[in-house]
Each structure stands twice: as C-alpha cells, then as structure tokens.
Design a protein around this motif. Structure first.
Motif, PDB file in Angstrom:
ATOM      1  N   GLN A   1       3.036  12.715  -5.789  1.00 41.69           N
ATOM      2  CA  GLN A   1       2.516  11.304  -6.086  1.00 41.69           C
ATOM      3  C   GLN A   1       3.854  10.413  -5.665  1.00 41.69           C
ATOM      4  OE1 GLN A   1       1.961  12.115 -10.603  1.00 41.69           O
ATOM      5  NE2 GLN A   1      -0.051  12.565 -10.232  1.00 41.69           N
ATOM      6  N   THR A   2       4.704  10.701  -5.969  1.00 40.69           N
ATOM      7  CA  THR A   2       6.054   9.910  -5.863  1.00 40.69           C
ATOM      8  C   THR A   2       6.177   9.718  -4.347  1.00 40.69           C
ATOM      9  OG1 THR A   2       7.093  10.731  -7.739  1.00 40.69           O
ATOM     10  CG2 THR A   2       8.629   9.645  -6.271  1.00 40.69           C
ATOM     11  N   ALA A   3       6.092  10.800  -3.791  1.00 43.96           N
ATOM     12  CA  ALA A   3       6.338  10.733  -2.219  1.00 43.96           C
ATOM     13  C   ALA A   3       5.119   9.829  -1.559  1.00 43.96           C
ATOM     14  CB  ALA A   3       6.207  12.087  -1.765  1.00 43.96           C
ATOM     15  N   LEU A   4       4.158   9.941  -1.989  1.00 42.88           N
ATOM     16  CA  LEU A   4       3.174   9.003  -1.575  1.00 42.88           C
ATOM     17  C   LEU A   4       3.528   7.495  -1.840  1.00 42.88           C
ATOM     18  CD1 LEU A   4       0.463   8.585   0.003  1.00 42.88           C
ATOM     19  CD2 LEU A   4      -0.872   8.950  -2.064  1.00 42.88           C
ATOM     20  N   ALA A   5       3.564   7.428  -2.921  1.00 46.65           N
ATOM     21  CA  ALA A   5       3.854   6.048  -3.281  1.00 46.65           C
ATOM     22  C   ALA A   5       4.941   5.209  -2.562  1.00 46.65           C
ATOM     23  CB  ALA A   5       4.208   5.779  -4.916  1.00 46.65           C
ATOM     24  N   ASN A   6       6.261   6.256  -2.457  1.00 46.25           N
ATOM     25  CA  ASN A   6       7.234   5.626  -1.563  1.00 46.25           C
ATOM     26  C   ASN A   6       7.034   5.214  -0.287  1.00 46.25           C
ATOM     27  OD1 ASN A   6       9.011   5.801  -3.899  1.00 46.25           O
ATOM     28  ND2 ASN A   6       9.677   7.693  -3.694  1.00 46.25           N
ATOM     29  N   ALA A   7       6.429   6.455   0.261  1.00 49.76           N
ATOM     30  CA  ALA A   7       5.761   5.855   1.756  1.00 49.76           C
ATOM     31  C   ALA A   7       5.090   4.630   1.936  1.00 49.76           C
ATOM     32  CB  ALA A   7       4.955   7.226   2.278  1.00 49.76           C
ATOM     33  N   MET A   8       4.108   4.589   0.797  1.00 50.51           N
ATOM     34  CA  MET A   8       3.294   3.230   1.132  1.00 50.51           C
ATOM     35  C   MET A   8       4.304   2.042   0.775  1.00 50.51           C
ATOM     36  SD  MET A   8       0.164   4.778  -1.323  1.00 50.51           S
ATOM     37  CE  MET A   8      -0.665   3.115  -1.451  1.00 50.51           C
ATOM     38  N   VAL A   9       5.233   1.988   0.078  1.00 51.52           N
ATOM     39  CA  VAL A   9       6.011   1.011  -0.225  1.00 51.52           C
ATOM     40  C   VAL A   9       6.988   0.811   1.167  1.00 51.52           C
ATOM     41  CG1 VAL A   9       7.994   0.085  -1.376  1.00 51.52           C
ATOM     42  CG2 VAL A   9       5.830   0.914  -2.565  1.00 51.52           C
ATOM     43  N   THR A  10       7.376   1.684   1.668  1.00 52.79           N
ATOM     44  CA  THR A  10       7.935   1.660   3.068  1.00 52.79           C
ATOM     45  C   THR A  10       7.480   0.986   4.138  1.00 52.79           C
ATOM     46  OG1 THR A  10       9.362   3.649   2.444  1.00 52.79           O
ATOM     47  CG2 THR A  10       9.307   3.155   4.561  1.00 52.79           C
ATOM     48  N   VAL A  11       6.048   1.401   4.443  1.00 56.30           N
ATOM     49  CA  VAL A  11       5.361   0.891   5.389  1.00 56.30           C
ATOM     50  C   VAL A  11       5.256  -0.853   4.971  1.00 56.30           C
ATOM     51  CG1 VAL A  11       3.055   0.502   6.219  1.00 56.30           C
ATOM     52  CG2 VAL A  11       3.928   2.772   5.993  1.00 56.30           C
ATOM     53  N   ASP A  12       4.984  -1.004   3.637  1.00 52.35           N
ATOM     54  CA  ASP A  12       4.808  -2.483   3.493  1.00 52.35           C
ATOM     55  C   ASP A  12       6.018  -3.043   3.626  1.00 52.35           C
ATOM     56  OD1 ASP A  12       3.230  -4.720   2.296  1.00 52.35           O
ATOM     57  OD2 ASP A  12       4.406  -4.535   0.650  1.00 52.35           O
ATOM     58  N   GLU A  13       6.985  -2.784   3.230  1.00 52.87           N
ATOM     59  CA  GLU A  13       8.313  -3.414   3.392  1.00 52.87           C
ATOM     60  C   GLU A  13       8.914  -3.475   4.694  1.00 52.87           C
ATOM     61  OE1 GLU A  13      13.134  -2.302   2.791  1.00 52.87           O
ATOM     62  OE2 GLU A  13      11.662  -1.377   1.725  1.00 52.87           O
TER      63      GLU A  13
END
Length: 394
Positions: A280-292
């Motif tokens: 869950q954490t890995a996916l959330a962090n990846a999503m935020v990275t793309v957005d940023e």
C-alpha cells in the motif's frame, strides 16, 4: 492555419492508443536492440517527431508541455520507445537554431528525416577554410540506426592564442560516420544507443551550433524561426528529453502493480497483497511521485514559454533550479519503482515481467549524466547562497 488545439488532442489520443501496442512490442524490441520499424512508422504517421519542428519545415510548432505529455504517455507502454522519441524529436527543435542552410541540407528533400546525437565533447577539431575537420568516437547515440544525420559534440580550439575553447554541436550526414553496434546493457535495450565514429570529416561552419548562442537564446536560426518556442534555452529542453520518460514508465509500473496485485495472495502466508502495508505504501508513494514530477515539469515549461512570449529571459537562479528539477526526476522514479518491484513477489525478478522491465529501464535512464542529481543539487545550493553557477548547460 493549423488548429493547434485539435492537433494536441489528436496527438495525445494517438499516444494513448499506442500504449498497449508498445507494451506488447517491448520484449521483442529489447531483444532486437532497436525499435520495431512498425513503431517508427507509427510515430511518423502520428506526427510525433513534428511536435517541436518548425512550421516552415512541416512541423507543428507546439509547446514543450505538449511534447512531453506525449512522451510520458508513450513511456507507460515502453520507455525505450519514449526515450528515442524524446531524444530524436528534440533534435528537430535544435536544428531550428542552426543557420537555415543546415535545415535545408537535412530536410530539403524530405522533412521527415531524423537526427541522432551524442553531445559528449570528445571530438577532435581542426579549423580549415569555411569550416572544420572533425574526428572522434562518441557513445550513447540513441536511435542512431534510424537516423540519417547526427549531432556530435566537440570543443573548438580558440581562433587566437589565449582564447577560450568554444563548445559546439556539429551536424554530420550519415555518409560521414559509422554506427558501431555495441549496445549491450541492462535496460533501455531497444534504444539502440550505439557508438558513432567519424574519421576526418569536413563540417562547414554553418552546420555547427555554438552552445553560447543556445544559452543566450540568440542563435542563427532565430532569424527565420521566430516563434517563442525557439527562444527557450536549449539546456533546459534537452535535459527533459532524457528524464521525463521515467515519469511515464513509473506510471506504467503503477498501473501494472495494481493490475497484478489486486487479486494476488501470498503463496507462503496466504495474505492478500492489497492488505499488505508495504504494498500500500509503495503504491501511494509512487503515485505521489508521478504527480509531483509531472506537475513541476509542466509548471516550469509554462513559465519558460510565457517568458519567451514576453521577451523576458529566465534568471540564472531560475535556470539552475529548473536544471535540478529535471535531474532529480529519474532518481525519485527509480526509488519508487524499486519499492513497487520489492512488493510484487518473486515473480517480478523475471526479465519479461513488466515491473522488472520498468525497474531496469528507469535505473538505466537514471545513469545518464544529465540525470545524476548530486552536482546539480550542489550548484543550486551554492547559487542560492550567492555563489556563481558552475554549470552553463542551462
């Protein structure tokens, strides 16, 4: 008169349609060490190479934001394909900065002709009448087997004793160089980034572009290519060509991670992966990275284009910050895709697994000299505290 908004929409729609096609072609392209000819035809037919090409040479003259949206979308399916498009299509933009005779040489008979590059300053240059003699061996010329010309970097010795050397890009036709097939790497295999060899070729003066002219946003080609697009710094647009595909590749990995793990159950413990805090954490962090990363990219180019339209150059501090903004992207994406892979089970260690491919491609892209953020972070910190910039590829 081109309807640019309609063209933008059509380009993005076609890029989105090609994502599953490129994903399917990726394994064979990697084994072949080059893009499939069908992929090159798709890119030509879609007009992707023309996005930043001058209108007077059948280009669309859209904005960098439009180009990088297309590149990032394509990278969701195959980062190698997006990487080649990024690097090669940017050359169509840089050619607009050369003396217009250079564009006539390349596109006079066919405006779809492509240019590869290697900007490392390893060329040996001798001044001769009306130009230069050039020799050398350059590495990492992505898409070189698909191109008929090459941009090659070299330091021109000073014309007068005690003068400063002059970094230039030399434009060389295919009959004056050899492509040495030596691309055997862990990722981005399909980019075919082979070595290029030149042995004492004559390059006329007008087929060179001085780095300082690109930095000052006052190149010979600006006399005929007058759109604001061609008044942004070369150093800012090129570095994004080799960093932004990692954003799209990470998005592709995010999509695959969700698809693979939505119903997956751990073989050893019987736990559902969707309930695993690590996943869950890995996916959330990846999503935020793309957005940023995507948000900063689009914001920076919007500012660049507004300044170009207003005739107000970026400040040195802004250039230095944007340079670091680009360099840090692959590092962030590499960390994020590593976490996704680590939380995808042992199946992801197989080379043909999509997450494995994304892991290798993003980490290979991270190795590009323009994507090593350390020295750009130091320069940003120093400039922010009143020191002079140590980097002028800005």
């Amino acid at each position: 008169m081109l309807d640019k908004e309609l063209i933008r929409q059509r380009l993005l729609q076609r890029a989105r349609e090609l994502v599953p096609v490129l994903r399917e072609r990726a394994p064979q392209a990697a084994r072949a060490g080059r893009l499939a000819e069908e992929t090159l035809r798709d890119f030509h037919d879609a007009g992707f190479f023309r996005i930043l090409q001058p209108a007077r040479w059948d280009g669309y003259e859209l904005e960098p934001q439009d180009f990088f949206e297309v590149q990032m979308t394509l990278a969701e399916g195959c980062m190698s394909s997006a990487w080649v498009l990024g690097v090669v299509a940017i050359h169509n933009w840089q050619l607009a900065l050369f003396d217009d005779r250079a564009a006539q040489d390349v596109w006079g008979e066919d405006s779809s002709v492509l240019i590869s590059s290697s900007y490392m300053p390893v060329g040996k240059v001798t001044r001769v009448e009306d130009g230069f003699r050039l020799s050398g061996r350059w590495g990492f010329s992505s898409g070189s087997q698909h191109c008929q010309w090459a941009f090659l970097g070299a330091m021109v010795p000073p014309a007068e004793p005690g003068g400063a050397p002059d970094y230039r890009t030399f434009l060389v036709p295919r009959h004056d160089y050899s492509v040495l097939a030596n691309w055997d790497v862990m990722g981005l295999e399909a980019t075919g980034s082979h070595d290029v060899l030149v042995e004492d070729a004559f390059v006329p003066e007008y087929r060179t572009h001085r780095s300082i002219d690109g930095f000052m946003q006052n190149s010979p080609g600006n006399a005929v290519n007058t759109a604001p697009l061609f008044r942004i710094p070369f150093g800012q647009i090129f570095v994004r060509a080799v960093s932004s595909s990692t954003i799209g590749a990470l998005q592709g990995a995010i999509d695959l991670f969700g698809e693979v793990n939505r119903q997956r159950v751990g073989v050893n413990d019987g736990r559902k992966i969707v309930q695993d805090p690590g996943a869950q954490t890995a996916l959330a962090n990846a999503m935020v990275t793309v957005d940023e990363c995507k948000t900063v990219l689009l914001r920076n180019f919007a500012l660049m284009m507004q300044r170009a339209r207003d005739g107000q150059p970026l400040t040195m501090a802004e250039r230095v910050k944007m340079r670091y903004d680009s360099a840090i992207v692959p590092d962030k994406c590499a960390q994020a895709v590593a976490a996704l892979m680590y939380n995808s089970g042992a199946a992801s260690i197989f080379r043909e697994h999509g997450l494995n491919r994304a892991f290798r491609d993003i980490h290979t892209g991270r190795a590009h000299v323009a994507n090593c953020p350390g020295k750009y972070a130091l320069n940003l910190g120093a400039v922010s505290m009143g020191q002079d910039s140590s980097d002028f590829f800005l």
